[in-house]
Structures are given as C-alpha cells and as structure tokens.
Design an enzyme around this catalytic site. Sequence first.
Site, mmCIF file in Angstrom:
data_model
loop_
_atom_site.group_PDB
_atom_site.id
_atom_site.type_symbol
_atom_site.label_atom_id
_atom_site.label_comp_id
_atom_site.label_asym_id
_atom_site.label_seq_id
_atom_site.Cartn_x
_atom_site.Cartn_y
_atom_site.Cartn_z
ATOM 1 N N GLY A 1 0.832 -1.201 0.000
ATOM 2 C CA GLY A 1 0.000 0.000 0.000
ATOM 3 C C GLY A 1 0.864 1.248 0.000
ATOM 4 O O GLY A 1 1.932 1.264 0.604
ATOM 5 N N ASP B 1 0.891 1.419 9.054
ATOM 6 C CA ASP B 1 0.478 0.557 10.173
ATOM 7 C C ASP B 1 1.548 0.475 11.273
ATOM 8 O O ASP B 1 1.252 0.099 12.397
ATOM 9 C CB ASP B 1 0.182 -0.865 9.680
ATOM 10 C CG ASP B 1 -0.847 -0.890 8.576
ATOM 11 O OD1 ASP B 1 -1.613 0.086 8.458
ATOM 12 O OD2 ASP B 1 -0.887 -1.880 7.812
ATOM 13 N N ASP C 1 3.824 -1.688 11.650
ATOM 14 C CA ASP C 1 3.867 -3.048 12.208
ATOM 15 C C ASP C 1 5.067 -3.872 11.741
ATOM 16 O O ASP C 1 5.107 -5.081 11.959
ATOM 17 C CB ASP C 1 2.555 -3.797 11.875
ATOM 18 C CG ASP C 1 2.312 -3.912 10.379
ATOM 19 O OD1 ASP C 1 3.094 -3.346 9.594
ATOM 20 O OD2 ASP C 1 1.334 -4.580 9.983
ATOM 21 N N ARG D 1 -0.813 -14.279 -9.875
ATOM 22 C CA ARG D 1 -2.083 -14.697 -10.491
ATOM 23 C C ARG D 1 -2.147 -14.209 -11.922
ATOM 24 O O ARG D 1 -1.972 -13.019 -12.181
ATOM 25 C CB ARG D 1 -3.270 -14.105 -9.726
ATOM 26 C CG ARG D 1 -3.465 -14.730 -8.386
ATOM 27 C CD ARG D 1 -4.589 -14.049 -7.641
ATOM 28 N NE ARG D 1 -4.501 -14.362 -6.233
ATOM 29 C CZ ARG D 1 -4.876 -15.527 -5.709
ATOM 30 N NH1 ARG D 1 -5.385 -16.471 -6.474
ATOM 31 N NH2 ARG D 1 -4.744 -15.753 -4.420
ATOM 32 N N THR E 1 5.203 1.727 6.049
ATOM 33 C CA THR E 1 3.797 1.365 6.267
ATOM 34 C C THR E 1 3.183 2.303 7.290
ATOM 35 O O THR E 1 3.807 2.593 8.319
ATOM 36 C CB THR E 1 3.593 -0.082 6.760
ATOM 37 O OG1 THR E 1 2.227 -0.215 7.182
ATOM 38 C CG2 THR E 1 4.476 -0.466 7.930
ATOM 39 N N ASP F 1 5.654 -5.341 5.594
ATOM 40 C CA ASP F 1 6.039 -6.725 5.926
ATOM 41 C C ASP F 1 5.789 -7.695 4.765
ATOM 42 O O ASP F 1 6.603 -8.586 4.517
ATOM 43 C CB ASP F 1 5.363 -7.196 7.216
ATOM 44 C CG ASP F 1 3.850 -7.107 7.163
ATOM 45 O OD1 ASP F 1 3.310 -6.424 6.261
ATOM 46 O OD2 ASP F 1 3.185 -7.724 8.020
ATOM 47 N N ARG G 1 -4.519 -2.273 10.009
ATOM 48 C CA ARG G 1 -4.622 -3.722 9.800
ATOM 49 C C ARG G 1 -4.737 -4.416 11.159
ATOM 50 O O ARG G 1 -5.629 -4.069 11.907
ATOM 51 C CB ARG G 1 -3.424 -4.230 9.006
ATOM 52 C CG ARG G 1 -3.737 -5.486 8.209
ATOM 53 C CD ARG G 1 -2.552 -5.880 7.378
ATOM 54 N NE ARG G 1 -2.355 -4.967 6.272
ATOM 55 C CZ ARG G 1 -2.436 -5.321 4.998
ATOM 56 N NH1 ARG G 1 -2.692 -6.560 4.684
ATOM 57 N NH2 ARG G 1 -2.223 -4.454 4.057
#
Length: 362
Positions: free
Chosen positions: A14, A143, A145, A85, A141, A119, A187
């Site tokens: 992100g 976050d 984290d 994918r 990030t 991460d 998150r």
Amino acid sequence: MSSVRKIGISTGGGDCPGLNAVIRAVVKSAVLQHGWQVIGIEDNFDGLIWPNKHRELTPDDVSGILLRGGTILGTTNHGNPLRYRVQEEGEECVRDFSEQVLHNARELGLDGLVVVGGDGTMKIALDLYRKGLNLVGVPKTIDNDVAATEVSLGFDTALHTAAEAIDKVHTSAESHHRVMVIEVMGRNAGWIALEAGLASGADVILIPEVPFDLEKICDCIHQREKAGKNFTIVVVAEGIKLPGDPEAKRVEDKRAIPRAGTAAYWVGDALARGTRRDTRVTILGHIQRGGPPSPFDRILCTRFGVAATELIAQGKFGKMVCLKDGAIQSVDIAEAVRVTRLVDPQGELVRIARATGVCFGD
Ligand code: F6P
C-alpha cells in the site's frame, strides 16, 4: 572501492506518504555520492516481470518530489512474483515468476535493488534474496507493524492526519452532545488508533491487542455524563476483534485485511443501542495514506534512503535499514519479518493512556 555501477529501486504494498522522499534520497545519493546509475522499477516487482516497466531516474527526475504523496513508481499489493495470479485461457492460475525477475534484473545490469515496502513486500524480498537477487529493504507502512524498526516511514504522517481528523470530530461531538466513533487503519496493529487517540484526547480507544467488552464502554459513556461530559470520542482500530460478529473469525486471521467500516459501524450500532445516545461514525480510510509527508517522515525517508545506498556500497545484501534508539542501523530482513510489531497491552503507551482515564473497553 565498490564494484557497483547500477542499482534499481521499487516501491511495494500500500502507498504511504514518504515513498517519493525515499526514492529521491536513493537517487540523489546513488548518483551524487556514489556515481551510480539508478533504474526505477514500476509497480513493485511487476516492473521486473513485464517488459517496459522501468525507467532511468536522474536527480532531475526526482527534483521537487520530496513533498509529494504516493509514489512516482506506482505500487501494488497483489503482485507476489512467486505466486503470481494470471489469466490463462479464461482461467485464473498461479505462476512462479521469480526466475524471470532474477533474469530481468541481470538483463538490466542491476548490481543491487532497493525494495521499499511493508512486511508483505519484505517477505517477498527475502524469498527473492534467497534465490540470488541482491537487494536491501526500506520499511514503510502507515500501520507501523514492521518488526526490528522503531518506526516505519509513513506512520508519522498518517498519525498527524488521523489526530487532526479526530480533533475536528471532537468539536462537533461537543457541540451536539454525541458519541463519535472514528475508525482508523492499521490492519492487525493498533498503533495509529493508540497514538492518534492519545494525541487527540480520545475517551475510548479500541485496539486489536486489547479485547474489549461493550458494556464497559457503555459504562464509560454514562460515567462521563455523570461527570458533566455529554459527549464521547471513541477511536477504533479497523482490526479489532468483534465479539459475536460472524466476521470476527475472519478478522482474527492474521493475513486478513479488515474491511473499511466493519469495525466502526459495528461499534457505533452497538453503542447507540446500548446507550440510546445520538451516535455518529466516521471512517478515515485512505485519507490516512495521502498528503505530503511530515517533516519527521521527510527526514526519516532521507536517512533511510541514504543508508540503503550505503548498504549496497558495502555489499550488505539481505538487510533492511531500521531506526533503533534514534540511530539508523540495519537488520537481516529475515529478522524483520519474523514477527509482526504489535502494541504491547502492558507497554508504556497503554499504561499512560489508562493513567489519564482512557477506556480500552476491558
Ligand atoms: O497496510 C496499509 C493499509 O492501509 C492498512 O492499514 C489497510 O488495512 C490496508 O492497507 C488497505 O489496503 P487497500 O488499499 O488494498 O484497501
């Protein structure tokens, strides 16, 4: 003397404020300090899978981007080259493109790659490093984290955005005597909620690391009213575990990305029913990922970017730059991805919040 001539840089996961600042620092220090050429790899590792998704970056190309949000290289949080994918004959299937990534990095003549990411991106970087790609990591990030660093780039700016937004909701809560529930990102980590809540004087802070009981929050709202406070600010981390919610199992899954609004609407509805007070919900969402980086982030990004080029100059691959005790250091990426950096429910920040009357709903 280092034998490095050319390096690449990519941004993955992100986006967040500060990505352009770190690109700028890498390009400037690589060219001006080391005399290297820099290739910008577009859209994370996609730029090493598909043709024509890379371009040279000169100091001129990065001039004026220090303040700009987002990333001039583009990003994606879907493109793991080891489990990529693709659509084949109308069917979706998963392919391993790691050899192609290694091949294209060699074709481009990259002696090293700076991978800026959270991460998820660091885990992919570690796999590619183990397969032979010479890379170093830079933690980013909102976050906050990523383990092994005290702070990731982008967090400080997101914190400012969230705190400023909560301040604005605060005055409206006070004027209308309402319960205001504000959901922030993060998150499965409660850092933004905890720190933005503390910074803006929230009355209730709900984080994934502290299980909560709804009745305790209703009690807190009633106690505040008895003390003459006819409004309550409730800051909710998007990743909180929702008691009795059919979605709770999904939220408990560490890999799951919480859906924006789930937590705040659930809490808002429950509080409105439990207290019969006028309640409103605000979801901050992706606003937290935009805007110019804060001065702290601009400086951190510049420090991280220069340190990343120094790691490459020293041939220290498989490492991630980090902040420890206020100093820029480096750790093995393997160490950085071993655990997720979560709020310690017994830690100092939670303790000082409790000491100043913040309710965690427990
Ligand atoms: O990891 C950053 C983050 O903004 C999280 O806080 C949030 O859960 C997630 O990304 C949202 O991802 P997306 O932009 O794919 O909706």
